[in-house]
Design a protein around this motif. Structure first.
Motif, PDB file in Angstrom:
ATOM      1  N   ASP A  88     -23.786  13.344 -42.638  1.00 21.08           N
ATOM      2  CA  ASP A  88     -23.833  13.044 -41.652  1.00 21.08           C
ATOM      3  C   ASP A  88     -24.980  11.909 -41.870  1.00 21.08           C
ATOM      4  N   ASP A 106     -22.978  21.938 -37.929  1.00 17.03           N
ATOM      5  CA  ASP A 106     -20.776  20.472 -37.212  1.00 17.03           C
ATOM      6  C   ASP A 106     -20.359  21.028 -37.929  1.00 17.03           C
ATOM      7  N   ASP A 130     -16.985  19.693 -38.883  1.00 16.69           N
ATOM      8  CA  ASP A 130     -16.391  18.434 -39.474  1.00 16.69           C
ATOM      9  C   ASP A 130     -15.390  17.979 -39.557  1.00 16.69           C
ATOM     10  N   HIS A 171     -19.430  17.829 -30.507  1.00 16.92           N
ATOM     11  CA  HIS A 171     -20.220  17.244 -31.916  1.00 16.92           C
ATOM     12  C   HIS A 171     -19.482  16.177 -31.407  1.00 16.92           C
ATOM     13  N   HIS A 197     -21.755  13.590 -33.658  1.00 17.28           N
ATOM     14  CA  HIS A 197     -21.246  13.482 -35.060  1.00 17.28           C
ATOM     15  C   HIS A 197     -22.268  12.089 -35.879  1.00 17.28           C
ATOM     16  N   HIS A 198     -22.519  12.077 -37.589  1.00 18.48           N
ATOM     17  CA  HIS A 198     -23.611  11.045 -37.979  1.00 18.48           C
ATOM     18  C   HIS A 198     -24.932  11.073 -36.982  1.00 18.48           C
TER      19      HIS A 198
HETATM   20 ZN   LIG Z   1     -21.089  14.955 -38.140  1.00 13.85          ZN
END
Ligand SMILES: [Zn+2]
Length: 361
Positions: A7, A40, A42, A146, A179-180
């Motif tokens: 991220d 996380d 993703d 997330h 997220h990020h």
């Molecule tokens: Zn993420």
């Protein structure tokens, strides 16, 4: 040579500066030294984004794994087995990213980085993901949200994502991470309005350390708590080629956490548990947990920490200034570096340690 992914730096997005932890919003002392474990989720499927990686490095490996039936990024059972063996549990934050087909602009489509994000996306309500969500929850792991890339500035999107995950889970969420690590000026107000009790976003993919504080803090001086991120795996030296260096960084963080009764929050993306693509990371994670337990740290999911040590506080004295009549947040983040995620909690510059740059795809 494989791709390092992770991220982006949280400070790309929100208008706040790094912090010392103490202040009017700091909660009670809790159990002392603690390590919260988080993942996380993703990209649990390695699909066409393998073509992107293949174009950049080691095409044979990436094309082979793309064509095989096994999925190298599906690590739920392995992580559960590893953590069960260690006697700990952790938090898994699930992403509910809208498809590029639904939301993408032409400029989004022209950016190869977005192909990786969107070709690797997953449907929360697919049978296999829903099963994983319920298995984790039933086994004592935390399932959290997330929030997708744009949800930090989009209350309705964040609400949809939160409610859909809660529907699969069958109960309310306690918290999550964006997220990020991307926070907008009102993201924490959105979280609070949705009934979430914590956010674990403030942190960096390029720097590890306690630059956002040693302990969780209460940005609104009520029962909503923020857990700074201490360590994301991609900020470390590559443990595949320099394990001792990577471990030295982790040990230094554990030393600092123990000396300061800190809550150290650790993020290991599930795909990094794949030893073929990310050698050394699984072993490093295991060692962090083992050493934390050896030192007497409390180790577990963020929601467990919240419930055990932070949830007792009465929220009746909460400061709702800035909310409009229906509770939706209004933008009061108009002054420079005055706010974080919609709070009036002003974060002042703190220590920045062990800087290391990594490039995201
Ligand atoms: Zn993420």
């Amino acid at each position: 040579m494989r791709e390092k992914t992770g991220d982006a730096d949280a400070r790309d997005g929100p208008g706040y500066t790094a912090s010392e932890p103490s202040g009017p919003g700091e909660p009670g002392s809790g159990p002392g030294f603690a390590v919260c474990l988080t993942h996380d989720v993703d990209r649990p499927y390695k699909t066409y984004q393998g073509l992107y990686y293949a174009a950049k490095s080691n095409p044979g490996y990436h094309l082979r794994t793309l064509l095989r039936r096994e999925n190298p990024y599906w690590q739920f059972e392995d992580i559960m087995a590893l953590e069960r063996d260690l006697g700990v549990r952790s938090s898994f934050y699930f992403l509910n990213e809208p498809s590029l087909l639904e939301t993408g602009s032409l400029s989004d489509w022209l950016e190869p980085k977005n192909w990786v994000e969107h070709l690797g996306r997953y449907d929360l309500d697919s049978a296999s993901i829903a099963d994983a969500v319920r298995d984790l929850d039933g086994g004592g792991w935390e399932v959290g949200i997330h929030g997708s890339f744009r949800s930090c500035d989009d209350f309705d999107r964040l609400r949809t994502e939160t409610r859909e995950l809660e529907a699969i889970l069958g109960h309310e969420l306690v918290g999550g991470r964006q997220h990020h690590l991307k926070l907008g000026p009102n993201t924490w107000r959105y979280h609070r309005e949705l009934g979430l009790k914590y956010d674990a976003s403030p942190g960096s993919s390029s720097e590890h350390g306690f630059q956002h504080g040693y302990r969780p803090f209460r940005p609104f001086d009520d029962d909503f708590v923020v857990f700074p991120l201490t360590l994301m795996e991609v900020s470390l030296p590559d443990p595949g080629s320099a394990f001792d260096e990577a471990w030295a960084e982790c040990e230094r963080l554990l030393d600092e956490a123990e000396a300061n009764d800190a809550v150290m929050t650790v993020l290991w993306h599930p795909r990094y548990f794949n030893e073929d693509e990310f050698p050394g990371y699984r072993r490093l994670y295991r060692r962090i947990v083992e050493r934390a337990l050896d030192r007497g740290a409390w180790v577990g999911p963020v929601a467990d920490y919240y419930r055990e040590f932070l949830a007792e506080r009465d929220s009746s004295d909460s400061d709702d200034a800035g909310d409009d009549s229906d509770g939706r947040a209004t933008d009061n983040a108009t002054t420079d570096n005055a706010t974080a995620g919609g709070s009036n909690y002003s974060l002042s510059p703190g220590r920045i340690r062990h800087r290391r740059s990594v490039s995201a795809p």
